[in-house]
Design a protein around this motif. Structure first.
Motif, short mmCIF file in Angstrom:
data_model
loop_
_atom_site.label_atom_id
_atom_site.label_comp_id
_atom_site.label_asym_id
_atom_site.label_seq_id
_atom_site.Cartn_x
_atom_site.Cartn_y
_atom_site.Cartn_z
N HIS A 102 1.28 13.13 -13.47
CA HIS A 102 2.33 12.77 -14.42
C HIS A 102 2.02 13.20 -15.84
CE1 HIS A 102 -0.59 9.54 -14.90
NE2 HIS A 102 -0.04 9.29 -16.07
N ALA A 103 0.72 13.41 -16.14
CA ALA A 103 0.31 13.84 -17.48
C ALA A 103 0.07 15.34 -17.55
CB ALA A 103 -0.95 13.08 -17.90
N PRO B 115 0.83 -1.21 0.00
CA PRO B 115 0.00 0.00 0.00
C PRO B 115 0.86 1.26 0.00
CG PRO B 115 0.04 -0.97 2.19
CD PRO B 115 0.76 -1.93 1.29
N ALA B 116 0.39 2.29 -0.66
CA ALA B 116 1.09 3.58 -0.64
C ALA B 116 1.05 4.15 0.77
CB ALA B 116 0.44 4.54 -1.63
N GLU B 117 2.07 4.91 1.14
CA GLU B 117 2.19 5.44 2.51
C GLU B 117 1.41 6.76 2.64
OE1 GLU B 117 6.39 5.61 3.18
OE2 GLU B 117 6.64 3.46 3.02
N VAL B 118 0.11 6.66 2.40
CA VAL B 118 -0.72 7.88 2.38
C VAL B 118 -1.06 8.36 3.78
CG1 VAL B 118 -1.70 7.40 0.12
CG2 VAL B 118 -2.80 6.45 2.15
N VAL C 53 -2.40 14.68 -5.68
CA VAL C 53 -1.59 13.48 -5.91
C VAL C 53 -1.28 12.79 -4.59
CG1 VAL C 53 0.57 12.58 -6.84
CG2 VAL C 53 -0.59 14.47 -8.01
N LEU C 54 -1.45 11.45 -4.56
CA LEU C 54 -1.19 10.65 -3.37
C LEU C 54 0.20 10.04 -3.42
CD1 LEU C 54 -4.60 8.73 -3.13
CD2 LEU C 54 -3.94 10.80 -1.90
N ALA C 55 0.65 9.54 -2.29
CA ALA C 55 1.96 8.89 -2.17
C ALA C 55 2.09 7.76 -3.19
CB ALA C 55 2.14 8.33 -0.77
N THR D 2 5.39 10.20 0.83
CA THR D 2 4.37 9.89 1.84
C THR D 2 3.29 10.95 1.81
OG1 THR D 2 5.62 11.08 3.55
CG2 THR D 2 6.00 8.71 3.38
N GLY D 3 2.10 10.58 2.31
CA GLY D 3 1.01 11.53 2.41
C GLY D 3 0.42 11.89 1.06
N LYS D 4 -0.07 13.12 0.93
CA LYS D 4 -0.64 13.60 -0.33
C LYS D 4 -0.36 15.09 -0.45
CE LYS D 4 -5.25 14.59 1.58
NZ LYS D 4 -6.70 14.34 1.45
N VAL D 5 -0.51 15.62 -1.67
CA VAL D 5 -0.29 17.04 -1.90
C VAL D 5 -1.49 17.62 -2.64
CG1 VAL D 5 1.02 16.57 -4.03
CG2 VAL D 5 1.27 18.78 -2.87
N GLU D 6 -1.93 18.79 -2.20
CA GLU D 6 -3.08 19.46 -2.81
C GLU D 6 -2.87 20.97 -2.75
OE1 GLU D 6 -6.31 17.93 -0.58
OE2 GLU D 6 -5.72 18.87 1.29
#
Length: 437
Positions: free
Chosen positions: A298-299, A236-239, A305-307, A272-276
């Motif tokens: 990425h596009a 799992p992503a480290e969100v 965007v999540l971890a 880690t985490g997310k950015v907004e």
């Protein structure tokens, strides 16, 4: 303990884990059949074209190991040297396989592959063990690779007991070797997802269950190795951790006339985490703060965007940010200059206290001095021993002093923030894999 029974999924159902690709490695001792197993998986899942099969014939028979041993030196010597990646899929799942070398001198290659794997299949060659003895000893490299997978936080570890077609009593061998593996795993606190009997050469219990001549083979009634792999979870992503983002590339828009935000995009992968948009961030090492003005995926589409995913981040003002800097959630991380860590030593020269190396954390390079070697791990007894140096391929506990502070989390909490690589300052060779304690 036989964890295989908990892996099975009722017919006609598909677990959520089966929807995502699984990246796994095969590891273990020399000549345990790792390359042959991968060749068997590729052939039996129809992932190999006939003309490719025709090119790996030896004395009229298909040499499955040649499907992964791609280097000329590997083919000439009949050994695996570097990690070879292959791809295949079933109706339920896609797979990325890394064939890790078994020789002790190539442990560094195995560590590299394991650091990003979702699962590890540790092969155990039944013919190399005193399988008639209920108190048999496992091979050192089997123990070493299992410990490394555990230290590197590979989420799922599966033991595959191979070459059971070549022993007189496959059921007795499977029972004794399984007991030895369970005892070792319990002592090392390694959670085992499954222990499965196979014959990679014959194809028994790899893709198809058992074999037609002996349905009661090994007295095993659990799922095949492929069925187990289809049900293993992806990492799992480290969100849930605080936001952390290592800057990999800085893109500048020199023609931009918009002064409401900075004119540079900072690209990288969210660790880690997310950015907004609107999120406050702190920059390491400068300590400056800013607000996220724009987030691109990425596009280059505006998107939170999540971890685990790539992102481009624009801040609300021009600040000094370069490749190697970190964008962090304010107040959530401290810049540490003293680190206690577990290390897998991979250099040809022993590790001694007082040596200085380059340490790579994310994309940031800092000088690191080895303050102290606390102990060395005995892979046979799992005891922590006093040591003045760590020989090649040893595992130990050390203390590092860094020239500049870096933002870390214990490796058990975060693979991304808890891992460093030590590089020799003169030869530029990768010397050690560091896991923050």
């Amino acid at each position: 303990m036989n964890a295989t029974t908990s892996i099975a999924t009722p017919a006609g159902t598909t677990s959520a884990a089966a929807l995502s690709a699984l990246k796994f490695i095969t590891c273990g001792s020399v000549d345990d059949g790792k390359s042959t197993l991968i060749g068997r998986l590729l052939v039996d899942t129809k992932a190999v074209l006939q003309d490719h099969l025709a090119g790996v014939q030896r004395q009229g028979e298909t040499d499955l190991a040649l499907l992964t041993d791609g280097l000329s030196a590997e083919r000439e010597q009949g050994i695996t040297i570097d990690v070879a990646y292959r791809y295949f899929n079933t109706e339920d799942r896609k797979f990325i396989i890394g064939d890790a070398p078994g020789h002790e001198q190539y442990t560094r290659n195995m560590v590299t592959a394991a650091s990003s794997a979702d699962a590890a299949v540790v092969l155990v060659d039944a013919t190399k063990l005193d399988w008639k003895n209920a108190a048999l000893e496992l091979l050192p490299q089997t123990r070493r690779h299992s410990l490394l997978c555990h230290l590197l936080r590979v989420p799922s570890i599966v033991f595959a007991i191979n070459k059971l077609d070549a022993v007189e009593d496959s059921a007795l061998a499977f029972a004794h070797i399984s007991a030895a593996l369970n005892s070792f795993a319990a002592a090392a606190e390694i959670p085992v997802k499954a222990i499965v009997p196979i014959s990679a050469l014959k194809g028994w219990n790899v893709v198809e269950a058992g074999h037609s001549e002996n349905p009661d083979w090994c007295k095993y009634t659990g799922p095949t190795l492929l069925q187990i792999l289809e049900q293993l979870p992806s990492t799992p992503a480290e969100v849930e951790q605080p936001f952390a983002f290592p800057v990999q590339w800085v893109e500048k828009f020199s023609s931009s006339s918009d002064t409401s935000q900075g004119r540079r995009v900072f690209w990288g992968r969210v660790a880690t985490g997310k950015v907004e948009v609107g999120q406050e961030i702190r920059i390491l090492p400068s300590g400056q703060t800013a607000t996220v003005a724009q987030v691109l995926d990425h596009a280059r589409n505006p998107k939170n965007v999540l971890a685990g995913n790539s992102a481009g981040i624009t801040l609300d003002r021009e600040v000094d940010v370069s490749r190697g800097d970190w964008l962090l959630a304010p107040g959530k991380f401290e810049a540490n200059r003293e680190i206690s860590a577990t290390i897998a030593w991979m250099d040809d020269e022993p590790l001694v206290a007082g040596r200085v190396y380059w340490a790579l954390h994310g994309h940031r390079w800092v000088k690191a001095k080895v303050k102290r070697i606390v102990h060395k791990l005995d892979i046979n007894t799992l005891a922590e021993e006093d040591a003045s140096e760590l020989p090649p391929n040893a595992i130990g506990h050390i203390e590092l002093a860094l020239q500049e502070g870096i933002a870390t989390l214990p490796y058990i909490q975060s693979r991304s923030l808890g891992a460093l690589v030590l590089v020799d300052t003169a030869s530029h060779k990768t010397s050690g894999a560091v896991l923050v304690r």
